[in-house]
Design an enzyme around this catalytic site. Structure first.
Site, mmCIF file in Angstrom:
data_model
loop_
_atom_site.group_PDB
_atom_site.id
_atom_site.type_symbol
_atom_site.label_atom_id
_atom_site.label_comp_id
_atom_site.label_asym_id
_atom_site.label_seq_id
_atom_site.Cartn_x
_atom_site.Cartn_y
_atom_site.Cartn_z
ATOM 1 N N HIS A 123 -3.227 7.942 11.215
ATOM 2 C CA HIS A 123 -3.607 9.312 11.564
ATOM 3 C C HIS A 123 -2.362 10.113 11.940
ATOM 4 O O HIS A 123 -1.519 9.632 12.690
ATOM 5 C CB HIS A 123 -4.579 9.324 12.746
ATOM 6 C CG HIS A 123 -5.862 8.590 12.477
ATOM 7 N ND1 HIS A 123 -5.927 7.220 12.398
ATOM 8 C CD2 HIS A 123 -7.119 9.049 12.264
ATOM 9 C CE1 HIS A 123 -7.187 6.861 12.149
ATOM 10 N NE2 HIS A 123 -7.918 7.944 12.050
ATOM 11 N N LYS A 142 -7.357 4.091 5.000
ATOM 12 C CA LYS A 142 -7.781 5.371 5.556
ATOM 13 C C LYS A 142 -6.564 6.172 6.007
ATOM 14 O O LYS A 142 -5.696 5.649 6.708
ATOM 15 C CB LYS A 142 -8.722 5.153 6.746
ATOM 16 C CG LYS A 142 -9.153 6.444 7.442
ATOM 17 C CD LYS A 142 -9.932 6.151 8.714
ATOM 18 C CE LYS A 142 -10.260 7.441 9.460
ATOM 19 N NZ LYS A 142 -10.846 7.178 10.786
#
Length: 254
Positions: free
Chosen positions: A143, A170
């Site tokens: 992230h 991700k």
């Protein structure tokens, strides 16, 4: 024929993105109550953000909660996540303690997926292998709450996590301009087309990135995160409305 990963009859990485709803309550009773509420809405995937749990550092309390959650989520895919402060979460844990807890959680047989912050751990590949040996699929995540990296940097991030052994990769970024969103979508489509057997999850966070949360079917992102009540990241959409939007996208994309 399924092209992605199938868990509890839910295909992750197929044609249509799966809506996942995070649970970010702090107390045990509220966590279980929220899980029941989400299941009743027909959501097929839940993420327990255990970093919000008041008793996170009590491993037996975490295991006990999962065992009580088992009959609630029996037909629902359960993703277990401990998000660190550095990655936008609440947890401060030594790597050894985190690894031990994740393996204990995997041993319960309740969770289906486990999030691993790939670049923040020295032994991420070893941890992922240990979780997989216990029958749990791994989402390797990264992230960036400050910016959207350049396209080749995003590609390298996804490719590195895949090469490290992740079942699913991700990447969440923060846009500063419209081009950032287009770059993320382009990298997502490129990765999906290059590695169709490795589901990819991407999102551009905040209100500006809402397009990335509803366009997974067009660009290849396998999971999109909706909200029932309290959000876990900027820009999440109400889960029911999100599913309606995805249904409409699918209808016109057939």
């Amino acid at each position: 024929m399924a092209s992605g990963i199938v868990i509890k009859n839910v295909e992750i990485g197929g044609k249509r993105p799966v809506v996942c709803v995070p649970v970010v309550e702090e107390e045990k009773s509220l966590i279980l109550q929220k899980m029941e509420e989400i299941v009743e809405l027909g959501v097929r995937m839940i993420e327990w953000r255990a970093d919000f749990f008041t008793d996170l550092m009590d491993k037996e309390a975490v295991v006990s909660l999962l065992r009580e959650a088992a009959p609630i989520v029996k037909d629902t895919v359960l993703l277990f996540t401990i998000r660190s402060i550095g990655q936008g979460g609440q947890a401060r844990m030594e790597e050894s303690d985190l690894s031990d807890l994740l393996c204990r959680v995997a041993d319960t047989g309740v969770i289906d997926l486990c999030d691993v912050e790939y670049f923040d751990l020295e032994r991420a590949e070893s941890l992922m292998a240990s979780l997989q040996e216990r029958g749990v699929r791994v989402i390797a995540s990264q992230h960036d709450f400050m910016k959207t990296p350049k396209p080749e940097r995003m590609w390298d991030t996804l490719a590195s996590m895949r090469a490290g052994g992740a079942d699913i990769v991700k990447l969440a970024t923060t846009p500063e301009e419209a081009q950032d969103i287009l770059d993320l979508l382009s990298v997502t489509a490129r990765f999906h087309n290059s590695y169709p057997k490795t589901p990819v999850i991407t999102m551009s966070m905040g209100k500006a990135g809402v397009l990335t949360r509803v366009s997974g079917e067009l660009f290849g992102s396998a999971v999109t995160f909706g909200v029932v009540g309290r959000e876990s990241a900027p820009g999440q959409i109400d889960a029911v409305k999100l599913q309606e939007i995805l249904d409409q996208v699918h209808k016109y994309n057939e």
